[in-house]
Motif scaffolding. Structure first.
Motif, PDB file in Angstrom:
ATOM      1  N   ASP A 181       0.852  -1.192   0.000  1.00  0.00           N
ATOM      2  CA  ASP A 181       0.000   0.000   0.000  1.00  0.00           C
ATOM      3  C   ASP A 181       0.888   1.242   0.000  1.00  0.00           C
ATOM      4  O   ASP A 181       1.411   1.646   1.031  1.00  0.00           O
ATOM      5  N   LYS A 182       1.029   1.854  -1.153  1.00  0.00           N
ATOM      6  CA  LYS A 182       1.923   3.007  -1.288  1.00  0.00           C
ATOM      7  C   LYS A 182       1.446   4.212  -0.474  1.00  0.00           C
ATOM      8  O   LYS A 182       2.226   5.094  -0.125  1.00  0.00           O
ATOM      9  N   ASN A 183       0.144   4.245  -0.161  1.00  0.00           N
ATOM     10  CA  ASN A 183      -0.382   5.348   0.630  1.00  0.00           C
ATOM     11  C   ASN A 183       0.141   5.340   2.071  1.00  0.00           C
ATOM     12  O   ASN A 183       0.014   6.329   2.788  1.00  0.00           O
ATOM     13  N   MET A 184       0.711   4.200   2.480  1.00  0.00           N
ATOM     14  CA  MET A 184       1.249   4.111   3.841  1.00  0.00           C
ATOM     15  C   MET A 184       2.480   5.007   4.022  1.00  0.00           C
ATOM     16  O   MET A 184       2.804   5.420   5.122  1.00  0.00           O
ATOM     17  N   ASN A 185       3.196   5.274   2.917  1.00  0.00           N
ATOM     18  CA  ASN A 185       4.399   6.110   2.980  1.00  0.00           C
ATOM     19  C   ASN A 185       5.375   5.602   4.047  1.00  0.00           C
ATOM     20  O   ASN A 185       5.879   6.362   4.873  1.00  0.00           O
ATOM     21  N   LEU A 186       5.600   4.284   4.029  1.00  0.00           N
ATOM     22  CA  LEU A 186       6.508   3.658   4.987  1.00  0.00           C
ATOM     23  C   LEU A 186       7.947   4.042   4.705  1.00  0.00           C
ATOM     24  O   LEU A 186       8.399   4.029   3.554  1.00  0.00           O
ATOM     25  N   ILE A 187       8.673   4.389   5.761  1.00  0.00           N
ATOM     26  CA  ILE A 187      10.107   4.640   5.634  1.00  0.00           C
ATOM     27  C   ILE A 187      10.833   3.874   6.734  1.00  0.00           C
ATOM     28  O   ILE A 187      10.230   3.482   7.731  1.00  0.00           O
ATOM     29  N   ARG A 188      12.107   3.646   6.521  1.00  0.00           N
ATOM     30  CA  ARG A 188      12.923   3.029   7.560  1.00  0.00           C
ATOM     31  C   ARG A 188      13.358   4.099   8.549  1.00  0.00           C
ATOM     32  O   ARG A 188      13.590   5.257   8.178  1.00  0.00           O
ATOM     33  N   ALA A 189      13.486   3.705   9.799  1.00  0.00           N
ATOM     34  CA  ALA A 189      13.912   4.654  10.830  1.00  0.00           C
ATOM     35  C   ALA A 189      15.301   5.189  10.499  1.00  0.00           C
ATOM     36  O   ALA A 189      16.203   4.431  10.132  1.00  0.00           O
ATOM     37  N   ARG A 190      15.465   6.490  10.636  1.00  0.00           N
ATOM     38  CA  ARG A 190      16.762   7.124  10.385  1.00  0.00           C
ATOM     39  C   ARG A 190      17.637   7.127  11.633  1.00  0.00           C
ATOM     40  O   ARG A 190      18.842   7.359  11.543  1.00  0.00           O
ATOM     41  N   GLY A 191      17.042   6.897  12.782  1.00  0.00           N
ATOM     42  CA  GLY A 191      17.792   6.894  14.026  1.00  0.00           C
ATOM     43  C   GLY A 191      17.062   6.092  15.084  1.00  0.00           C
ATOM     44  O   GLY A 191      15.977   5.543  14.847  1.00  0.00           O
ATOM     45  N   THR A 192      17.654   6.034  16.259  1.00  0.00           N
ATOM     46  CA  THR A 192      17.116   5.247  17.357  1.00  0.00           C
ATOM     47  C   THR A 192      16.506   6.152  18.432  1.00  0.00           C
ATOM     48  O   THR A 192      16.619   7.380  18.371  1.00  0.00           O
ATOM     49  N   ALA A 193      15.906   5.515  19.430  1.00  0.00           N
ATOM     50  CA  ALA A 193      15.389   6.276  20.571  1.00  0.00           C
ATOM     51  C   ALA A 193      16.516   6.991  21.302  1.00  0.00           C
ATOM     52  O   ALA A 193      16.316   8.087  21.838  1.00  0.00           O
ATOM     53  N   LEU A 194      17.701   6.398  21.318  1.00  0.00           N
ATOM     54  CA  LEU A 194      18.840   7.061  21.961  1.00  0.00           C
ATOM     55  C   LEU A 194      19.240   8.305  21.172  1.00  0.00           C
ATOM     56  O   LEU A 194      19.565   9.350  21.763  1.00  0.00           O
ATOM     57  N   ASP A 195      19.208   8.227  19.841  1.00  0.00           N
ATOM     58  CA  ASP A 195      19.448   9.419  19.026  1.00  0.00           C
ATOM     59  C   ASP A 195      18.419  10.500  19.344  1.00  0.00           C
ATOM     60  O   ASP A 195      18.748  11.689  19.449  1.00  0.00           O
ATOM     61  N   GLY A 196      17.156  10.075  19.511  1.00  0.00           N
ATOM     62  CA  GLY A 196      16.110  11.030  19.838  1.00  0.00           C
ATOM     63  C   GLY A 196      16.312  11.663  21.199  1.00  0.00           C
ATOM     64  O   GLY A 196      16.080  12.862  21.373  1.00  0.00           O
ATOM     65  N   ALA A 197      16.783  10.872  22.173  1.00  0.00           N
ATOM     66  CA  ALA A 197      17.031  11.412  23.511  1.00  0.00           C
ATOM     67  C   ALA A 197      18.138  12.459  23.467  1.00  0.00           C
ATOM     68  O   ALA A 197      18.040  13.512  24.112  1.00  0.00           O
ATOM     69  N   CYS A 198      19.180  12.195  22.695  1.00  0.00           N
ATOM     70  CA  CYS A 198      20.280  13.163  22.588  1.00  0.00           C
ATOM     71  C   CYS A 198      19.837  14.418  21.859  1.00  0.00           C
ATOM     72  O   CYS A 198      20.214  15.537  22.239  1.00  0.00           O
ATOM     73  N   LEU A 199      19.011  14.246  20.816  1.00  0.00           N
ATOM     74  CA  LEU A 199      18.492  15.408  20.095  1.00  0.00           C
ATOM     75  C   LEU A 199      17.658  16.280  21.031  1.00  0.00           C
ATOM     76  O   LEU A 199      17.800  17.508  21.061  1.00  0.00           O
ATOM     77  N   LEU A 200      16.802  15.647  21.814  1.00  0.00           N
ATOM     78  CA  LEU A 200      15.973  16.393  22.752  1.00  0.00           C
ATOM     79  C   LEU A 200      16.800  16.982  23.892  1.00  0.00           C
ATOM     80  O   LEU A 200      16.471  18.058  24.403  1.00  0.00           O
ATOM     81  N   ALA A 201      17.870  16.311  24.278  1.00  0.00           N
ATOM     82  CA  ALA A 201      18.752  16.868  25.312  1.00  0.00           C
ATOM     83  C   ALA A 201      19.404  18.150  24.814  1.00  0.00           C
ATOM     84  O   ALA A 201      19.554  19.115  25.575  1.00  0.00           O
ATOM     85  N   ARG A 202      19.774  18.175  23.532  1.00  0.00           N
ATOM     86  CA  ARG A 202      20.351  19.395  22.972  1.00  0.00           C
ATOM     87  C   ARG A 202      19.318  20.518  22.958  1.00  0.00           C
ATOM     88  O   ARG A 202      19.634  21.668  23.249  1.00  0.00           O
ATOM     89  N   LYS A 203      18.053  20.188  22.624  1.00  0.00           N
ATOM     90  CA  LYS A 203      16.993  21.189  22.688  1.00  0.00           C
ATOM     91  C   LYS A 203      16.799  21.670  24.119  1.00  0.00           C
ATOM     92  O   LYS A 203      16.627  22.864  24.372  1.00  0.00           O
ATOM     93  N   SER A 204      16.839  20.751  25.058  1.00  0.00           N
ATOM     94  CA  SER A 204      16.703  21.097  26.472  1.00  0.00           C
ATOM     95  C   SER A 204      17.849  21.970  26.926  1.00  0.00           C
ATOM     96  O   SER A 204      17.675  22.920  27.699  1.00  0.00           O
ATOM     97  N   GLU A 205      19.041  21.684  26.431  1.00  0.00           N
ATOM     98  CA  GLU A 205      20.215  22.488  26.771  1.00  0.00           C
ATOM     99  C   GLU A 205      20.027  23.922  26.295  1.00  0.00           C
ATOM    100  O   GLU A 205      20.363  24.874  26.992  1.00  0.00           O
ATOM    101  N   ASP A 206      19.434  24.092  25.116  1.00  0.00           N
ATOM    102  CA  ASP A 206      19.187  25.449  24.603  1.00  0.00           C
ATOM    103  C   ASP A 206      18.232  26.208  25.524  1.00  0.00           C
ATOM    104  O   ASP A 206      18.451  27.385  25.824  1.00  0.00           O
TER     105      ASP A 206
END
Length: 299
Positions: free
Chosen positions: A265-290
Protein backbone atom coordinates in the motif's frame (compact mmCIF):
# COMPACT_ATOMS: atom_id res chain seq x y z
CA UNK A 1 28.56 28.71 32.62
CA UNK A 2 27.65 27.40 29.19
CA UNK A 3 26.81 23.69 29.03
CA UNK A 4 29.52 21.51 27.54
CA UNK A 5 27.96 18.05 27.97
CA UNK A 6 24.57 16.56 27.17
CA UNK A 7 23.40 13.08 28.14
CA UNK A 8 20.70 11.10 26.35
CA UNK A 9 19.12 8.08 28.03
CA UNK A 10 16.85 5.41 26.56
CA UNK A 11 15.38 3.44 29.46
CA UNK A 12 13.08 0.51 28.88
CA UNK A 13 11.88 -2.67 30.50
CA UNK A 14 14.82 -4.78 29.37
CA UNK A 15 17.81 -2.44 29.14
CA UNK A 16 19.08 1.13 29.43
CA UNK A 17 21.27 2.87 26.87
CA UNK A 18 23.09 6.12 27.58
CA UNK A 19 25.22 8.45 25.47
CA UNK A 20 27.26 11.39 26.72
CA UNK A 21 28.24 14.02 24.13
CA UNK A 22 30.76 16.84 24.38
CA UNK A 23 29.10 19.61 22.40
CA UNK A 24 32.23 21.46 21.28
CA UNK A 25 34.21 18.48 20.01
CA UNK A 26 31.39 16.07 19.17
CA UNK A 27 33.13 13.34 21.15
CA UNK A 28 30.81 10.62 22.47
CA UNK A 29 30.84 7.99 25.19
CA UNK A 30 28.23 5.23 25.45
CA UNK A 31 27.19 2.75 28.13
CA UNK A 32 24.57 0.05 28.59
CA UNK A 33 22.87 -1.11 31.77
CA UNK A 34 19.92 -3.01 33.14
CA UNK A 35 16.26 -2.01 32.81
CA UNK A 36 15.24 1.41 34.08
CA UNK A 37 11.51 1.50 33.34
CA UNK A 38 9.86 3.59 36.04
CA UNK A 39 7.12 0.97 36.19
CA UNK A 40 9.63 -1.52 37.60
CA UNK A 41 10.39 0.74 40.56
CA UNK A 42 11.43 4.38 40.67
CA UNK A 43 14.36 4.04 43.14
CA UNK A 44 15.83 1.22 41.07
CA UNK A 45 15.43 3.22 37.86
CA UNK A 46 17.05 6.32 39.36
CA UNK A 47 19.95 4.31 40.77
CA UNK A 48 20.69 2.61 37.44
CA UNK A 49 20.57 5.86 35.48
CA UNK A 50 22.83 7.63 37.98
CA UNK A 51 25.28 4.73 37.84
CA UNK A 52 25.51 5.00 34.05
CA UNK A 53 25.81 8.79 34.21
CA UNK A 54 28.66 8.56 36.72
CA UNK A 55 30.41 5.92 34.61
CA UNK A 56 30.26 8.12 31.51
CA UNK A 57 31.22 11.30 33.37
CA UNK A 58 34.31 9.54 34.69
CA UNK A 59 35.27 8.47 31.17
CA UNK A 60 34.80 12.03 29.89
CA UNK A 61 36.59 13.66 32.82
CA UNK A 62 33.63 15.78 33.91
CA UNK A 63 31.10 15.84 36.75
CA UNK A 64 27.48 14.78 36.42
CA UNK A 65 26.63 18.26 37.73
CA UNK A 66 28.09 19.63 34.47
CA UNK A 67 25.64 17.61 32.37
CA UNK A 68 22.26 18.51 30.86
CA UNK A 69 20.39 15.21 30.58
CA UNK A 70 17.22 13.94 29.00
CA UNK A 71 15.82 10.50 29.77
CA UNK A 72 13.14 8.83 27.68
CA UNK A 73 11.74 6.22 30.05
CA UNK A 74 9.05 3.58 29.93
CA UNK A 75 6.50 4.48 32.58
CA UNK A 76 7.17 8.22 32.33
CA UNK A 77 3.55 8.82 31.39
CA UNK A 78 2.76 8.45 35.09
CA UNK A 79 3.16 11.90 36.72
CA UNK A 80 3.74 10.45 40.19
CA UNK A 81 6.57 8.24 38.93
CA UNK A 82 8.17 11.26 37.25
CA UNK A 83 7.85 13.45 40.33
CA UNK A 84 9.46 10.77 42.50
CA UNK A 85 12.24 10.25 39.96
CA UNK A 86 12.95 13.98 39.68
CA UNK A 87 13.32 14.10 43.47
CA UNK A 88 15.84 11.27 43.23
CA UNK A 89 17.84 13.07 40.55
CA UNK A 90 17.89 16.37 42.45
CA UNK A 91 21.42 17.77 42.70
CA UNK A 92 22.98 15.17 40.42
CA UNK A 93 22.74 17.02 37.10
CA UNK A 94 22.92 20.59 35.88
CA UNK A 95 19.46 19.92 34.47
CA UNK A 96 17.44 16.78 33.67
CA UNK A 97 14.21 16.30 31.74
CA UNK A 98 12.09 13.15 31.80
CA UNK A 99 9.73 12.10 29.04
CA UNK A 100 8.20 8.93 27.64
CA UNK A 101 10.28 6.55 25.56
CA UNK A 102 7.60 6.95 22.86
CA UNK A 103 8.64 10.59 22.51
CA UNK A 104 12.36 9.83 22.20
CA UNK A 105 11.59 7.06 19.70
CA UNK A 106 9.60 9.51 17.59
CA UNK A 107 12.36 12.11 17.59
CA UNK A 108 14.95 9.49 16.72
CA UNK A 109 12.95 7.80 13.97
CA UNK A 110 13.10 10.76 11.56
CA UNK A 111 15.75 12.77 13.40
CA UNK A 112 13.26 15.35 14.62
CA UNK A 113 11.45 15.79 11.29
CA UNK A 114 7.65 15.22 11.00
CA UNK A 115 6.72 11.56 11.30
CA UNK A 116 4.28 9.03 12.69
CA UNK A 117 5.97 6.33 14.75
CA UNK A 118 3.90 3.28 15.64
CA UNK A 119 5.52 0.98 18.20
CA UNK A 120 4.29 -2.61 17.98
CA UNK A 121 5.89 -4.48 20.84
CA UNK A 122 4.31 -6.18 23.82
CA UNK A 123 2.14 -3.05 23.95
CA UNK A 124 1.38 -0.53 21.24
CA UNK A 125 1.46 3.25 20.96
CA UNK A 126 1.73 5.86 18.23
CA UNK A 127 3.62 9.14 18.52
CA UNK A 128 3.10 11.95 16.03
CA UNK A 129 5.44 14.82 15.21
CA UNK A 130 3.28 16.90 12.89
CA UNK A 131 4.05 19.44 10.18
CA UNK A 132 3.35 22.33 12.54
CA UNK A 133 5.79 21.42 15.29
CA UNK A 134 3.18 19.72 17.44
CA UNK A 135 3.42 16.41 19.26
CA UNK A 136 0.66 14.02 20.24
CA UNK A 137 0.33 10.43 21.41
CA UNK A 138 -2.31 7.99 20.23
CA UNK A 139 -3.06 4.82 22.19
CA UNK A 140 -0.74 3.32 24.78
CA UNK A 141 -3.52 2.77 27.33
CA UNK A 142 -2.51 -0.77 28.26
CA UNK A 143 -3.82 -4.23 27.49
CA UNK A 144 -7.08 -4.13 29.46
CA UNK A 145 -8.50 -1.23 27.46
CA UNK A 146 -6.23 -0.77 24.46
CA UNK A 147 -2.90 -1.78 22.93
CA UNK A 148 -4.57 -2.62 19.62
CA UNK A 149 -2.05 -3.98 17.15
CA UNK A 150 0.32 -5.09 19.89
CA UNK A 151 1.88 -8.47 20.53
CA UNK A 152 -0.06 -8.87 23.77
CA UNK A 153 -3.36 -8.06 22.04
CA UNK A 154 -2.65 -10.57 19.25
CA UNK A 155 -1.78 -13.17 21.90
CA UNK A 156 -5.01 -12.49 23.82
CA UNK A 157 -7.03 -12.84 20.62
CA UNK A 158 -5.29 -16.14 19.85
CA UNK A 159 -6.02 -17.52 23.33
CA UNK A 160 -9.65 -16.38 23.09
CA UNK A 161 -9.97 -18.31 19.82
CA UNK A 162 -8.47 -21.40 21.46
CA UNK A 163 -10.91 -21.24 24.37
CA UNK A 164 -13.86 -21.03 21.98
CA UNK A 165 -12.56 -24.09 20.14
CA UNK A 166 -12.28 -26.01 23.39
CA UNK A 167 -15.81 -25.04 24.45
CA UNK A 168 -17.34 -25.88 21.08
CA UNK A 169 -15.52 -29.18 20.55
CA UNK A 170 -15.61 -30.83 23.95
CA UNK A 171 -12.18 -29.75 25.09
CA UNK A 172 -10.47 -30.48 21.78
CA UNK A 173 -8.56 -27.95 19.65
CA UNK A 174 -9.54 -28.15 15.99
CA UNK A 175 -7.22 -25.73 14.18
CA UNK A 176 -3.46 -26.07 13.74
CA UNK A 177 -2.99 -22.94 15.80
CA UNK A 178 -5.36 -24.17 18.50
CA UNK A 179 -3.45 -27.43 18.86
CA UNK A 180 -0.14 -25.58 19.11
CA UNK A 181 -1.51 -23.15 21.68
CA UNK A 182 -3.04 -25.95 23.73
CA UNK A 183 0.33 -27.69 23.91
CA UNK A 184 1.74 -24.46 25.34
CA UNK A 185 -1.05 -23.55 27.78
CA UNK A 186 -2.01 -27.01 29.01
CA UNK A 187 -3.85 -30.17 28.03
CA UNK A 188 -6.76 -29.81 30.46
CA UNK A 189 -8.99 -27.05 31.79
CA UNK A 190 -7.41 -26.76 35.28
CA UNK A 191 -3.94 -26.35 33.77
CA UNK A 192 -5.16 -23.77 31.25
CA UNK A 193 -6.98 -21.85 34.01
CA UNK A 194 -3.75 -21.83 36.02
CA UNK A 195 -1.88 -20.39 33.01
CA UNK A 196 -4.55 -17.75 32.51
CA UNK A 197 -4.46 -16.73 36.17
CA UNK A 198 -0.72 -16.06 36.02
CA UNK A 199 -0.53 -14.63 32.48
CA UNK A 200 0.90 -11.15 31.96
CA UNK A 201 1.06 -9.10 28.73
CA UNK A 202 4.53 -10.56 28.19
CA UNK A 203 3.14 -14.11 28.35
CA UNK A 204 0.49 -13.30 25.77
CA UNK A 205 3.01 -11.59 23.48
CA UNK A 206 5.23 -14.68 23.66
CA UNK A 207 2.51 -16.60 21.76
CA UNK A 208 2.78 -14.36 18.70
CA UNK A 209 5.50 -16.42 16.92
CA UNK A 210 3.00 -19.31 16.79
CA UNK A 211 0.47 -17.11 14.99
CA UNK A 212 3.09 -15.80 12.59
CA UNK A 213 4.46 -19.26 11.79
CA UNK A 214 1.00 -20.54 10.84
CA UNK A 215 -0.64 -17.47 9.27
CA UNK A 216 -0.16 -18.86 5.74
CA UNK A 217 -1.09 -22.46 6.65
CA UNK A 218 -3.94 -22.14 9.14
CA UNK A 219 -7.13 -20.20 8.42
CA UNK A 220 -7.55 -19.26 12.08
CA UNK A 221 -4.02 -17.88 12.35
CA UNK A 222 -4.50 -16.05 9.05
CA UNK A 223 -7.69 -14.42 10.32
CA UNK A 224 -6.01 -13.34 13.54
CA UNK A 225 -3.13 -11.76 11.64
CA UNK A 226 -5.55 -10.01 9.26
CA UNK A 227 -7.38 -8.59 12.29
CA UNK A 228 -4.02 -7.44 13.67
CA UNK A 229 -3.32 -5.57 10.43
CA UNK A 230 -6.72 -3.86 10.61
CA UNK A 231 -5.97 -2.70 14.16
CA UNK A 232 -2.61 -1.28 13.06
CA UNK A 233 -4.23 0.48 10.11
CA UNK A 234 -6.81 2.08 12.44
CA UNK A 235 -4.01 3.27 14.73
CA UNK A 236 -2.16 4.75 11.75
CA UNK A 237 -5.33 6.43 10.43
CA UNK A 238 -6.04 7.97 13.84
CA UNK A 239 -2.47 9.27 14.00
CA UNK A 240 -2.70 10.83 10.52
CA UNK A 241 -6.15 12.36 10.84
CA UNK A 242 -4.75 15.90 10.47
CA UNK A 243 -1.65 15.16 8.33
CA UNK A 244 -2.37 12.45 5.77
CA UNK A 245 1.06 12.53 4.13
CA UNK A 246 3.28 12.11 7.18
CA UNK A 247 5.93 9.42 6.73
CA UNK A 248 5.39 6.30 8.80
CA UNK A 249 7.91 4.30 10.82
CA UNK A 250 6.99 1.01 12.48
CA UNK A 251 9.12 -0.19 15.37
CA UNK A 252 9.06 -3.08 17.83
CA UNK A 253 8.98 -6.85 17.63
CA UNK A 254 5.91 -6.97 15.37
CA UNK A 255 7.20 -4.31 12.99
CA UNK A 256 8.83 -6.52 10.34
CA UNK A 257 5.92 -8.89 9.61
CA UNK A 258 3.53 -5.94 9.69
CA UNK A 259 5.71 -3.89 7.33
CA UNK A 260 5.88 -6.82 4.91
CA UNK A 261 2.09 -7.07 4.86
CA UNK A 262 1.48 -3.31 4.49
CA UNK A 263 4.32 -2.47 2.10
CA UNK A 264 2.19 -2.94 -1.03
CA UNK A 265 0.00 0.00 0.00
CA UNK A 266 1.92 3.01 -1.29
CA UNK A 267 -0.38 5.35 0.63
CA UNK A 268 1.25 4.11 3.84
CA UNK A 269 4.40 6.11 2.98
CA UNK A 270 6.51 3.66 4.99
CA UNK A 271 10.11 4.64 5.63
CA UNK A 272 12.92 3.03 7.56
CA UNK A 273 13.91 4.65 10.83
CA UNK A 274 16.76 7.12 10.38
CA UNK A 275 17.79 6.89 14.03
CA UNK A 276 17.12 5.25 17.36
CA UNK A 277 15.39 6.28 20.57
CA UNK A 278 18.84 7.06 21.96
CA UNK A 279 19.45 9.42 19.03
CA UNK A 280 16.11 11.03 19.84
CA UNK A 281 17.03 11.41 23.51
CA UNK A 282 20.28 13.16 22.59
CA UNK A 283 18.49 15.41 20.09
CA UNK A 284 15.97 16.39 22.75
CA UNK A 285 18.75 16.87 25.31
CA UNK A 286 20.35 19.40 22.97
CA UNK A 287 16.99 21.19 22.69
CA UNK A 288 16.70 21.10 26.47
CA UNK A 289 20.21 22.49 26.77
CA UNK A 290 19.19 25.45 24.60
CA UNK A 291 16.21 26.16 26.88
CA UNK A 292 18.36 25.84 30.01
CA UNK A 293 21.03 28.14 28.57
CA UNK A 294 18.44 30.74 27.55
CA UNK A 295 16.91 30.66 31.02
CA UNK A 296 20.32 31.14 32.63
CA UNK A 297 21.13 34.06 30.33
CA UNK A 298 17.82 35.73 31.22
CA UNK A 299 18.60 35.75 34.94
Amino acid sequence: MQTQYILGIDGGGSKTLARLEHLASGKRWEARGEASSLSLGVPQSVARILSLAEELAEQAGCRTQDIVALAGLAGAGNPRFCADAMAGFCGHFKHITLCSDARTSAYGANLGEPVVVVALGTGSVAMVLDNHGGERQIGGWGLLVGDQGSGARLGVNAVTTLLWELDLHGGHAESKLGKMLKSQLGQDKPTILQWLAAATPTHYAALVPMVLSLKDQCAVAGQLFAAHLQEVQRLIAASRQHDQDLPLVLTGGLAEPTITALAADKNMNLIRARGTALDGACLLARKSEDVTLNNEEAK
